[in-house]
Write an enzyme that holds these catalytic residues in place. Structure first.
Site, mmCIF file in Angstrom:
data_model
loop_
_atom_site.group_PDB
_atom_site.id
_atom_site.type_symbol
_atom_site.label_atom_id
_atom_site.label_comp_id
_atom_site.label_asym_id
_atom_site.label_seq_id
_atom_site.Cartn_x
_atom_site.Cartn_y
_atom_site.Cartn_z
ATOM 1 N N GLU A 10 0.764 -1.330 -0.235
ATOM 2 C CA GLU A 10 0.055 0.278 0.077
ATOM 3 C C GLU A 10 0.820 1.364 -0.029
ATOM 4 O O GLU A 10 1.427 1.263 0.596
ATOM 5 C CB GLU A 10 -0.493 0.185 1.182
ATOM 6 C CG GLU A 10 -1.932 1.443 1.206
ATOM 7 C CD GLU A 10 -2.250 1.059 2.351
ATOM 8 O OE1 GLU A 10 -2.629 2.472 3.353
ATOM 9 O OE2 GLU A 10 -2.926 0.203 3.822
ATOM 10 N N ARG A 67 1.632 9.874 0.984
ATOM 11 C CA ARG A 67 1.361 10.924 2.493
ATOM 12 C C ARG A 67 2.624 12.302 1.831
ATOM 13 O O ARG A 67 3.177 12.521 2.699
ATOM 14 C CB ARG A 67 2.298 9.875 3.124
ATOM 15 C CG ARG A 67 0.691 9.569 3.909
ATOM 16 C CD ARG A 67 1.475 8.616 5.383
ATOM 17 N NE ARG A 67 0.564 7.710 5.644
ATOM 18 C CZ ARG A 67 0.535 6.857 6.592
ATOM 19 N NH1 ARG A 67 1.718 7.153 7.426
ATOM 20 N NH2 ARG A 67 -0.217 5.848 7.195
ATOM 21 N N LYS A 103 -11.638 -0.709 6.162
ATOM 22 C CA LYS A 103 -10.073 -0.395 7.716
ATOM 23 C C LYS A 103 -11.189 -0.145 8.967
ATOM 24 O O LYS A 103 -10.883 1.075 8.993
ATOM 25 C CB LYS A 103 -8.960 0.818 6.364
ATOM 26 C CG LYS A 103 -8.169 0.931 8.069
ATOM 27 C CD LYS A 103 -6.963 2.171 7.055
ATOM 28 C CE LYS A 103 -6.140 3.088 7.387
ATOM 29 N NZ LYS A 103 -5.236 3.742 7.101
#
Length: 209
Positions: free
Chosen positions: A40, A44, A127
């Site tokens: 993943e 960011r 999630k």
């Protein structure tokens, strides 16, 4: 196809924060060498899309986009080759754009109300984030009792030590963690250590419930 189908039984997903796209090739090679060909790549950093694209181009990795918080980022992730999308929270715009593109999405939740909203959007794999700060496995157990149709991917505070406990619960489809791709390892180019930590993950995963 949903996110758990895309992950093909890989129940530990490395959560990658990589600043330099030029290191993506080495990272991808380490993941494959360690027998954990999934990642993943989080949005960011300024060049996250380039990192994702280079990982996806390899062809031997299942690469998703993480920390996706806008529909525009969904488009960018899709264009960069993402096979799935992970969001830290529940955004109807993000979920619907993923659905429009046929892109599996795992939105973030931490409450019963958010799970109900996810179900209203047609999503049943979520999630659980931030997992440890939101009560950890006891909260997963409580939420799964109320929502037996939901599968959880706990992320946030997941370590090599507590991952097996989460994975043993039948409502947990997978966990996300960064211990095998810790930023310090990536910054120092310690690819052998990354591969070794990925290899050790096989002992943690077990079979999907």
């Amino acid at each position: 196809m949903n996110a758990t189908d895309v992950l093909r039984g890989h129940r530990v997903v490395p959560v990658v924060v990589l600043e330099d796209p030029d290191r993506a090739g080495d990272l991808g090679a380490a993941l494959v060498a360690g027998g954990l060909p999934v990642a993943e790549a989080t949005f960011r950093t300024p060049r996250a899309a380039a990192v994702l694209q280079r990982l996806a181009r390899r062809g031997d990795l299942i690469v998703g986009a993480g920390t996706v918080i806008t529909a525009r980022q969904v488009d960018l992730a899709h264009q960069s080759g993402a096979r799935f999308v992970v969001s830290p929270g529940l955004s109807a715009d993000v979920v619907r754009r993923c659905q429009d593109l046929g892109l599996p999405v795992i939105p973030g939740v931490s409450t019963a109300s958010e799970i109900m909203a996810a179900l209203d959007l047609g999503v049943d794999t979520v999630k659980f984030f931030p997992a440890e700060a939101s009560g950890g496995l006891p909260t997963v157990k409580a939420l799964s009792a109320a929502f037996p149709q939901v599968r959880f991917v706990p992320t946030g505070g997941i370590t090599e030590r507590n991952a097996p406990d989460y994975l043993a619960h039948p409502a947990v489809a997978a966990v996300g963690g960064s211990w095998m791709v810790a930023p310090g390892l990536l910054a120092d180019g310690r690819w052998d250590e990354v591969a070794a930590r990925c290899s050790a993950v096989h002992d943690l995963q077990g079979a999907a419930p």
